[in-house]
Design a protein around this motif. Structure first.
Motif, PDB file in Angstrom:
ATOM      1  N   LYS A  55      40.969  43.900  40.605  1.00 52.49           N
ATOM      2  CA  LYS A  55      41.255  42.572  40.083  1.00 52.49           C
ATOM      3  C   LYS A  55      42.486  41.992  40.783  1.00 52.49           C
ATOM      4  O   LYS A  55      43.354  42.746  41.246  1.00 52.49           O
ATOM      5  CB  LYS A  55      41.500  42.642  38.569  1.00 52.49           C
ATOM      6  CG  LYS A  55      40.323  43.191  37.779  1.00 52.49           C
ATOM      7  CD  LYS A  55      40.675  43.379  36.317  1.00 52.49           C
ATOM      8  CE  LYS A  55      39.544  44.014  35.540  1.00 52.49           C
ATOM      9  NZ  LYS A  55      39.891  44.268  34.120  1.00 52.49           N
ATOM     10  N   LYS A  58      46.589  43.201  40.546  1.00 52.91           N
ATOM     11  CA  LYS A  58      46.620  44.404  39.733  1.00 52.91           C
ATOM     12  C   LYS A  58      47.006  45.607  40.585  1.00 52.91           C
ATOM     13  O   LYS A  58      46.743  45.645  41.788  1.00 52.91           O
ATOM     14  CB  LYS A  58      45.259  44.653  39.073  1.00 52.91           C
ATOM     15  CG  LYS A  58      44.833  43.579  38.087  1.00 52.91           C
ATOM     16  CD  LYS A  58      45.725  43.586  36.858  1.00 52.91           C
ATOM     17  CE  LYS A  58      45.238  42.585  35.833  1.00 52.91           C
ATOM     18  NZ  LYS A  58      46.056  42.591  34.598  1.00 52.91           N
ATOM     19  N   ARG A  67      37.296  46.203  38.425  1.00 50.19           N
ATOM     20  CA  ARG A  67      36.098  45.710  37.741  1.00 50.19           C
ATOM     21  C   ARG A  67      34.882  46.410  38.355  1.00 50.19           C
ATOM     22  O   ARG A  67      34.630  46.286  39.560  1.00 50.19           O
ATOM     23  CB  ARG A  67      35.975  44.200  37.903  1.00 50.19           C
ATOM     24  CG  ARG A  67      34.735  43.604  37.243  1.00 50.19           C
ATOM     25  CD  ARG A  67      34.666  42.107  37.422  1.00 50.19           C
ATOM     26  NE  ARG A  67      35.729  41.432  36.697  1.00 50.19           N
ATOM     27  CZ  ARG A  67      36.802  40.882  37.251  1.00 50.19           C
ATOM     28  NH1 ARG A  67      36.968  40.963  38.584  1.00 50.19           N
ATOM     29  NH2 ARG A  67      37.716  40.278  36.539  1.00 50.19           N
TER      30      ARG A  67
END
Length: 233
Positions: A55, A58, A67
């Motif tokens: 993501k 992050k 994800r």
């Protein structure tokens, strides 16, 4: 088919199916019909390759920063679409989907629900003492697909939505004995079993999830009624 989608574990791309030719289409149709008749899917159709995509902004060393994107076999997705069209026609013809359910329905949007709620608040404000608007917001569906109880889903499909015949055993087989592998950069993991939930990246999963949560609006409504009675008391 969206030819921009990546192929699943079988390596068969949508572009290949688009140009398969008459004889190849007949063989593919034979596989579909056989799977439909016996209620069993090819083993590879029930496997997925999980691609973790980080993501934005992050940390790379945290599992929660990724994800998971599930790649499943495109021929299976094609058959799922055929079955989905039949299920959708059945549900719409008999008006079996609750009118409060807007998620994953063609011609319905969650934005419509927001507008409806905003209008209800405005109407209550205009009527002042003669009308009240009470709302309840639930955020209980994190990792929603993973938390679906498959046995309960099958019971609801049979009893509440009158889904019978060959479609029910096919969906049951579709949901059970699934497996996946995780691919990251040039490495790929061992095979893992998936024992609960409905598969990510599936064409059928959004509709199956809607059927599973159907009726929740009645439970929420009863809680709101109870809250009103307690407030009045």
């Amino acid at each position: 088919m969206d030819n921009n989608k990546s192929p699943g574990p079988d390596g068969i791309h949508g572009k290949f199916l688009e140009n398969i030719g008459p004889h190849g289409r007949e063989r593919l149709l034979y596989i579909f019909n056989l799977s439909w008749k016996v209620g069993v899917l090819p083993k590879q159709w029930k496997t997925a390759v999980i691609i973790p995509v980080r993501k934005p902004n992050k940390e790379a060393n945290s599992v929660g920063s990724y994800r998971p994107i599930a790649l499943t076999c495109i021929p299976c997705k094609l058959m799922e679409r055929i079955i989905l069209r039949r299920i959708t026609h059945h549900l719409m013809e008999l008006n079996l989907i609750p009118e409060e359910q807007y998620g994953f329905r063609r011609g319905h949007s969650t934005i419509d629900q927001i507008l409806y709620f905003a209008q209800s608040v405005r109407d209550a404000h205009n009527l002042k003492l003669t009308k009240r608007t009470i709302s309840m917001f639930l955020y209980l569906l994190t990792k929603a697909f993973d938390k679906v109880w498959k046995n309960k889903l099958m019971v609801k499909c049979h009893n509440e939505f009158n889904i019978r015949g060959r479609v029910l055993p096919w969906i049951s087989n579709f949901l059970n004995n699934r497996s996946f592998r995780v691919k990251y950069q040039s490495g790929i993991s061992s095979i893992y079993r998936s024992y609960q939930g409905i598969p990510q990246g599936s064409v059928l999963s959004p509709t199956l999830f809607s059927l599973f949560v159907a009726g929740m609006e009645k439970m929420v409504s009863s809680h709101v009624t109870l809250a009103c009675l307690l407030m009045m008391w």
